[in-house]
Each structure stands twice: as C-alpha cells, then as structure tokens.
Design an enzyme around this catalytic site. Structure first.
Site, PDB file in Angstrom:
ATOM      1  CG  HIS A   1      20.611  -2.060 -12.162  1.00 54.52           C
ATOM      2  ND1 HIS A   1      21.003  -1.842 -10.869  1.00 54.52           N
ATOM      3  CD2 HIS A   1      21.028  -3.313 -12.466  1.00 54.52           C
ATOM      4  CE1 HIS A   1      21.628  -2.908 -10.416  1.00 54.52           C
ATOM      5  NE2 HIS A   1      21.666  -3.812 -11.360  1.00 54.52           N
TER       6      HIS A   1
ATOM      7  CD  GLU B   1      19.780  -6.567 -14.830  1.00 50.67           C
ATOM      8  OE1 GLU B   1      20.037  -7.527 -14.065  1.00 50.67           O
ATOM      9  OE2 GLU B   1      20.556  -5.597 -15.005  1.00 50.67           O
ATOM     10  CG  HIS B   2      18.098  -6.579  -9.868  1.00 50.37           C
ATOM     11  ND1 HIS B   2      18.688  -7.180  -8.784  1.00 50.37           N
ATOM     12  CD2 HIS B   2      19.111  -6.058 -10.594  1.00 50.37           C
ATOM     13  CE1 HIS B   2      20.002  -7.018  -8.853  1.00 50.37           C
ATOM     14  NE2 HIS B   2      20.285  -6.330  -9.943  1.00 50.37           N
TER      15      HIS B   2
ATOM     16  CD  GLU C   1      24.009  -5.107  -9.084  1.00 49.54           C
ATOM     17  OE1 GLU C   1      22.805  -5.394  -8.962  1.00 49.54           O
ATOM     18  OE2 GLU C   1      24.620  -5.148 -10.171  1.00 49.54           O
TER      19      GLU C   1
END
Lengths: 434, 465
Positions: free
Chosen positions: A60, A63-64, A140
C-alpha cells in the site's frame, strides 16, 4: 414461468480481445464506442498478502509512492500530467492485487500510457517523499479504521478466520508496521513484483483492437521483463475450526451479526465457484432472497440480512452472511433464527427456485458492458487473479450450468466443513469490572 | 458534488481496497517534466484524437399529456435509463411534524404497487433486471429507472404503478419504520455523520435544511398510509416533474414512454415553499468531544448557486483551492508537502436555498492544529492574492479535457439531462460547456476568490482537542 434469455445470440459478456507482449505483459482490450473516452487500468498480481513477514503495509505504501515520480517524470509531475490531460487518476491496493487507473478522453490516452509504463520500472523514491508518504498512509489507516467501529470489527473477524495466513493481516499494515517500514522494504517489493509478466493491462473504451495492440507495444513493449513468472505462492491451509468473536464497542449503537466461512475460490477448488455464487444469490442477495423473505419479512427477527460470496482470492474465497437484529431480538435469538431459516431454505431448494435465482443473476449482466469503468474493473479484478478470459466472457453459461446436486453438496459442505467465524458486534452496555 | 464511492454489485469483491485518493498541481511548475514537450506532443499528435462526437440532446413532448423531457439517443447497448426529479419535493419541504416522510415514501414506493405485493414486485423487477431507485435530498424528490430495451414496456408499467398506486401496506410501513429508526441510531456510530448532522444544525439553525434527512423517531413512528398517500398527492405531481431519458430509444417511443410512465399523476398538488436560508456566518465554531483516532472538521462560507452569474468563476476558483484532488493548493500544502492528512478538500455545495463552499479534512490530534492553521492560511492567501495565470490555465485544461467523462454510463447521462433542465442550462449545454470554462479570465476568478473566500465562516469539529 416466463423465462427471458439475456445474452442470447451474444454469449460474450464484454466482447474483449487479449494478447501478450513479448515481455510477458498481457493486454485486454474491451470496446465501447459511445463517447471518445477510455479507461486504462494496470493491475499488478500482487497485494498485501505478498509482503514479506513483518513488512505489512509495503504494498500500500508503494502504491502511494508510485505518484511521487520517476527519473523522467519527477516529483509531482505525474499528477500534473494527469491534470493537464483531464484524467481522473487513482489507485488501490487489496490483499491480492494492486491497481493503477486513469479515466480520460481517448485523445489523451497516449501520455497516460507513457507515464504508466514509465513507472512500472523507473520509480525513484527520495528519502523526503518516503517519510511524507509514510505519514500519509498512517493518517489513512487512522481515518479508515480508527474512526470506524465496523472496520475494526471486520479486521478482528479476518484475524481470527485466517489464523496464520497473511490474509488475516490488515491491507494497510498495522500502525507499528507502517511506522517501521523502510525505503529498502518498499524498493524490494517494487523490484520483485512490478514487472510486465506480473501485470495485466486493461484498455476499455473507444478505440479498436489493432490500435490498442499497437499502442501497448509502443509504450509497454520495450520494458524489459524477466523470463518466467514468479512461482505461485502457497498459502497455509486453515484449520477447520469454528471460532467466535464478540466485540463490545463504546461507539456502536446497535448490534449486528456477521458469519464468515473460508471456502472455494477461483484458485482453490475452483469447480465450486459457480455453485457458491448461485447459493449466495439464492440465500441472501437482495430483497427477493430466501433469508430476507424469512428473517425479515416473515419472522421479523431481522431488519436486514445479506449473503455475499467473494471468489477472487489466491487462497480461499470467503462466504459471508450479515444481519441486523430487530429491536428486542437478541443476537443469540437471531443466530438461532438464521440457522433455522438457512436449513429451511435448503429444504425448499428446487429446480424452479434455482432457475429463478439464475435468472435474476443473469438479468443484470448486460449493464456491465455499459460503463467502460465497470467493464475494466470487472475484467481486471478477475483476470489478475487468473480467471481465463473465456470464462470471464462466458459467465452466463457457467451460471446456467450449475445443477441441483452441486448446489446441495456445496451448501452442506460450506456450513459443516469450512473454517468459520461467527462475530457479534454490540454496544458496550453495562460496564462490569470483571 | 461530493465523492460518492458506490459501485454497484461487483465492486464489493475487492473488499479491503485502500486508495491513494488521488484525483489531480502546485505552485512552482518550472521544469517539472524534463521531456514535457515530448509528452505534450504525444497527445497533440495522437492518432486517437480524431473522433467526432456530437452528444445531441433533443427536447421531446409526449403526445397525450404534453409532458416535456430531454432525450439523448444512444444505441451502443440495448438499454434505456430514465431519471426524474420532482422539484421542491425534497425533505426540507416535509410538513412540520412529518419530517422524514419524503425519505420514507422513497423507501416504501418499491414495497408493492397495484396488484403486486412487495415481494412479487421485487421478484418481477429482479428477474427482468429492471433497476428502480427513489430518494429525497434537501430540495427534490428523485427517481430513476434502468432497463433493457426488451423489458422497457413492463419496466415503464411497473414504474407507473409504483408512482400512482403504491400499496403502503401496514406490515411494510412498520418494517420500514424500524429500519429507519435503526439507521438513525447508526448515524451516531460514525464521527463523520455525527459531525455533518451537527454542522447542519449549527449552520442552518431554524431553516428546514437543519433537519436530519431521516427525520425524528417520534415522527417516523407516526407515519401511516394516509399520510404517505397525502405526501404523494401533494408532491409527486407533473407540474414540478423534470425528466431525462437516455439510451436505445427514439423520439416517438420516448414520448409514449413519458405518457405511460406518468399517466395518472395529478397535474398539481400542494408544495411547501422553502424560503432561502438567511445564514449568519460570523466565524463561530463549535466542537464535539469524542475519543476517536482522528479529529474531523468542516468549514463553510456562502457560495453561489448553479445559475448565479458568479458560478463559473467560483467553480474554477474552488477547483484551484481545493477541488483539484492531489494537485489543489490545499492538498499540496497540507498533504503532499507536510503529510498531515490523508485528504483535504473544498467543494461547491449547490443546494437551492443556501449555496455554500465547504472545506474539510481529518488528522490525528497531534497534527490537527497545524493542519487547521494551514487550511485557514491557504484560504486567506487565496482570498487576498488570488490565483496565478498558470494555475488558471491548468484548471481550464483539466476541466475542459475531462468534459467527455460525463458520458461514462447511460445512467449518468439521463441524470445529467434532468439536471440540465432543473438549472435551465439549455439544450446545447453539452456543446457549449467547454466554452463557458474557456471564457473565464483571471480577473473574474480572482474577484470571486476575494468575494467568497474572504468571507467569515462557520466551522464544526469532532475529536479530542
């Protein structure tokens, strides 16, 4: 009864074409000619379950960081390029896959293809960007999980259901894991999994197959790929135990029940996938389903009930049943009523009932073609998990072919032979000292 | 106007998807792309740039009832979508003492109609893949229908029955009442919802926009068949009906569709007038203490409605400040450069009686104060100094280049056709829309920035402070 024939004479769901580039990248093209728009989605066949142990959150966080620049397109340039070209650009990470996507005018597709291909191999992560983006994914997680009691409940259910499997870990990683990730962890994941052979490119929209192929060759064809796909990973077999999770939460105002079973998937005992899809629709999809009619309409024990089957997994699939008890019905009473309603619904299973269920599943399929975003999403989600293209296109036939015997067999196996968790989420109630 | 992440059916399969919330800029743009000329040429020279696209909208009038509608014919797939609005029949106009009845009616219209008891009606809809939805926002009562061409006649017939002969059976009313009350309780579980309800109360005060969309428990329990029928007679009338039709259907057939779908609805009724909200923005703020992972805040100033002369300059100004996703000023300063939040935004809220500019974010308590100070600072700087020509050019590029994305689905198109009529945007809006954006100059954007973003605000917060 009246029977309609959706997809008669047009058995294919999307009318897609696929081809594989020399470097191993598979490309699937789905035509849609209404407007001059296109969806590009690049799906990597790796997600949080592919992370190294203790490195939760790497997929994740990567991904950012993919939005933070390469050698050629540095800093915020990727986002600015998307803005300049009117693209809706985003990405998401799940347990099994990571997907990057842009929805844009077809006249702007080429810059998006250039930039997406570029970041498959040329990502550059600065120390500063790494630290910032780690803070952002931490925020997040706080937003999605800590401010949402039902998300905390779901995480707990997954942890218990999946035992020692990486599927039991949160996709975001835990807070501690996120804060301890290093740039090396992210780069290691990136080098291992972001290659042409471990990705599927979907183009859905207003172009033709030959052009899609030529453009895919032009932008993605030069990326150097490895000779072979990574060997399929083995995930641990789950112990066939029945567990319970009871969570009392100070922010919860009304109780609910959630049962989850680990069962077949497209990659594990795949022959049971279509019977399970029909079973979920029969039992609990929508307000015409058996469980809704019995528990909500007739018995008045529940305010809502639904069943949901997710076969998209590299390990087990999951079959879930969720229900909200009616006022004055406690969760034990609801559980008993659910058991009774399930058994009764199985008794009533007949050819006619199966036919009706299939009809309702098939009737809505046609709409999937309408929106190129939906089509690209469904195609990518299935193809990146390894469902053959023909099978995706011929789902209507697969659903029609489910017979009475396979349905009965799988229904019995699901509840008696699967690892499972029964979860109850309820308000805090009286606080006892012990 | 706000993000709605709902994807029907299949999206559920990727259950734990987490996203970068990326949509789309920044101050110093020099040398941001080393080979940017090369990349620009990719689009300029693309073989894909030659598609002619008309998006022709026609206005039709039904032969019998003389109902008007906008139509966009499209035969890509054999499906038809109809979106309609009963204007001024939203929940803000619910009778006093019947707050929530609009949403309750919306929930009950699919629970049986004509000779079809609820379960039979739903079986009929699902087995034919006919999708029906009703809802009520602050201003309007809305409905939609999606069907295959093959099932269109039956879909229209069923929609007509739901609108004109709803059964409102006792059992169904009782069940929906319980479901609504449960939903009311669940609102208190989610800090964002708690904050939004408080925001509405603080901001709108005695104006009906302050209401909970679902109503109040006592009032929900008092709803009965007679009241629901009265709501329909008063509100679901052809005098305030607006319809958009899109898909595989010609003009004549669309005209007959209108007659068949809305036959039997009263021409006139009794709509409650909702006054414009006279809001008091005085920089007050209120806060709710709750022990949660992140503090959440919302901040609003007065805005401009969809048909106001300031709409387009304000729309572009807001895009630059907080509407552009990752490239907005707020995202750049608070998220991208500081890592203080996962998301910060501003948007134009276009409710008929009180247009607003709303901004918000959430952060852990240790970072919250810094993020909030930056948000205030960016608003202030934007109001005082406005945007640069470069920022304006980029905003225009995005807003015009993305224009065709509105045609993604037949359902989007029919909903857009209804909105075009509601706001009187004209039959040629789709052809002219990019000109409206292109004509905006820097002066008008900066006038709007000064006029709206410098004004006093109202803000609410929830969390640990």
């Amino acid at each position: 009864m009246l029977v309609f024939a959706p997809f008669e004479g047009r058995a294919k769901l999307f009318g897609a074409q696929s081809f594989v580039l020399d470097n191993g990248l598979e490309v699937v093209f789905i035509p849609n000619r209404r407007a001059p728009i296109v969806k590009q989605m690049l799906w990597y066949k790796s997600g949080s379950v592919d992370e190294a142990p203790g490195k939760g959150g790497s997929a994740h966080l990567l991904e950012h960081l993919m939005f933070r620049g390469t050698e050629k397109i540095s800093g915020q340039a990727f986002n600015r390029l998307m803005e300049e070209n009117g693209a809706e650009s985003n990405a998401f990470t799940s347990t099994d896959v990571t997907s990057y996507h842009q929805f844009l005018d077809v006249s702007r597709l080429e810059p998006a293809m250039f930039a997406e291909a570029d970041r498959m191999r040329n990502l550059k992560i600065s120390d500063e960007d790494f630290a910032l983006e780690r803070d952002i994914v931490f925020q997040e997680r706080k937003q999605r999980i800590d401010n949402n009691p039902t998300a905390q409940f779901s995480e707990e259910i997954r942890r218990v259901l999946w035992q020692d499997s990486p599927y039991g870990r949160p996709v975001t990683g835990t807070e501690e894991e996120i804060l301890n990730l290093s740039k090396d962890d992210i780069e290691a994941y990136y080098r291992r999994y972001y290659t042409p052979r471990q990705a599927v490119l979907i183009l859905a929209g207003n172009l033709d197959a030959a052009t899609a192929r030529r453009l895919a060759e032009k932008y993605y064809g030069k990326i150097e790929g490895e000779a072979e796909e990574l060997p399929a990973r083995n995930f641990p077999a789950l112990k066939k135990v029945r567990s319970r999770v009871e969570m009392r939460h100070p922010d919860v105002k009304t109780p609910r029940l959630l049962k989850v079973f680990a069962t077949s998937s497209y990659r594990h005992e795949a022959e049971d996938v279509y019977p399970l899809r029909v079973l979920a629709a029969y039992m609990g999809e929508g307000e015409t389903s058996k469980l809704y009619k019995k528990l909500v309409l007739r018995d008045k024990k529940a305010l809502s009930v639904n069943a949901d089957y997710n076969p998209l997994s590299k390990s087990y699939g999951t079959f879930s049943i969720g229900a909200v008890p009616a006022e004055g019905v406690d969760t034990a009473e609801l559980e008993a009523a659910l058991r009774a309603a399930w058994d009764e619904a199985l008794q009533e299973l007949s050819l006619d009932e199966i036919q009706k269920t299939k009809q309702k599943m098939l009737a809505g399929l046609v709409y999937l073609r309408d929106n190129p975003e939906d089509a690209a999403y469904v195609m990518g989600a299935m193809r990146s998990i390894g469902v053959p293209l023909d099978e995706i296109e011929e789902q209507a036939d697969r659903i029609r072919a489910v017979d009475y015997r396979s349905l009965r067999k799988i229904a019995r196996r699901l509840t008696t032979q699967s690892p499972q968790v029964s979860g109850i989420l309820s308000p805090e109630g009286e606080k006892n000292a012990l | 106007m706000r993000y709605r992440g709902k994807r029907r059916g299949w999206g559920k399969w990727i259950a734990v998807a987490v996203s970068a919330a990326v949509l789309f800029f920044a101050a110093d743009a020099r040398n941001w792309l080393r080979n940017k000329d090369e990349l620009r040429e990719l689009a300029a020279n693309s073989e894909l740039g030659k598609i002619k696209f008309e998006a022709k909208v026609t206005e039709i009038t039904s032969p019998r009832l003389r109902l008007k509608a906008y139509l966009l014919e499209d035969a890509e797939n054999p499906i038809v979508s109809v979106s309609f609005i009963f204007k001024n029949a939203g929940y803000a106009s619910d009778n006093a003492g019947e707050e929530g009845i609009a949403n309750m009616t919306a929930a009950l219209l699919t629970e049986g109609a004509g000779d079809y008891p609820g379960a039979v009606l739903k079986d009929e809809l699902e087995s034919r893949g006919i999708r029906v939805a009703f809802g009520a926002d602050k201003d309007d009562f809305t409905g939609s229908l999606l069907t295959t061409k093959e099932n269109l006649p039956q879909a229209v017939r069923l929609m007509n029955l739901m609108l004109t002969q709803p059964r409102f059976e006792h059992d169904d009313i009782a069940r929906v009442q319980k479901q609504m009350i449960n939903a009311l309780r669940r609102q208190n579980e989610n800090p964002n919802q708690v904050l939004l309800l408080e925001f509405n109360k603080e901001l709108y005060g005695s104006h009906p926009y302050a209401r909970n969309p679902l109503g109040r428990e006592k009032v929900i329990l008092a709803v009965d068949k007679a009241r629901l029928q009265k709501f329909g007679q008063d509100n679901l009338i052809t005098a305030n009906l607006i319809t958009g039709i899109a898909g595989d259907i010609g003009e004549e057939e669309a005209g007959r569709l209108l007659d068949a779908m809305f036959a039997g609805l009263p021409q006139s009724g009794s709509l409650n007038f909702v006054r414009n909200a006279d809001l008091n923005f005085d920089n007050r703020s209120c806060q709710i203490s709750r022990d949660i992972g992140q503090n959440v805040m919302l901040r609003a100033v007065g805005g401009a409605g969809r048909t106001h002369e300031d709409f387009y300059p304000l729309y572009v100004a807001n895009y630059i400040l907080g509407g552009a996703g990752l490239t907005s000023r707020l995202s750049q300063k608070i998220r991208e450069e500081k890592g203080l939040t996962y998301g910060v935004y501003s948007y134009l809220s276009l409710d008929d009686k009180a247009p607003l500019i709303v901004s918000g974010f959430s952060s852990t308590p240790d970072k919250y104060a810094e993020a909030e100070a930056l948000l205030e600072q960016e608003w202030k700087a934007f109001a005082e100094n406005g945007a640069s020509q470069e920022e304006l050019d980029k905003a225009k590029k995005y807003l015009t280049a993305s224009n065709n994305l509105r045609f993604a689905s037949i359902e989007n198109i029919s909903a857009m056709l209804a909105a075009m009529q509601k706001y009187n945007l004209g039959l040629d809006f789709l052809q002219k829309r990019n000109d409206y954006i292109s004509q905006i100059d820097l002066d008008s954007v900066n006038r709007a920035a000064k006029k709206y973003f410098a004004a006093p605000a109202v803000s609410v917060r929830i969390g640990s402070f």
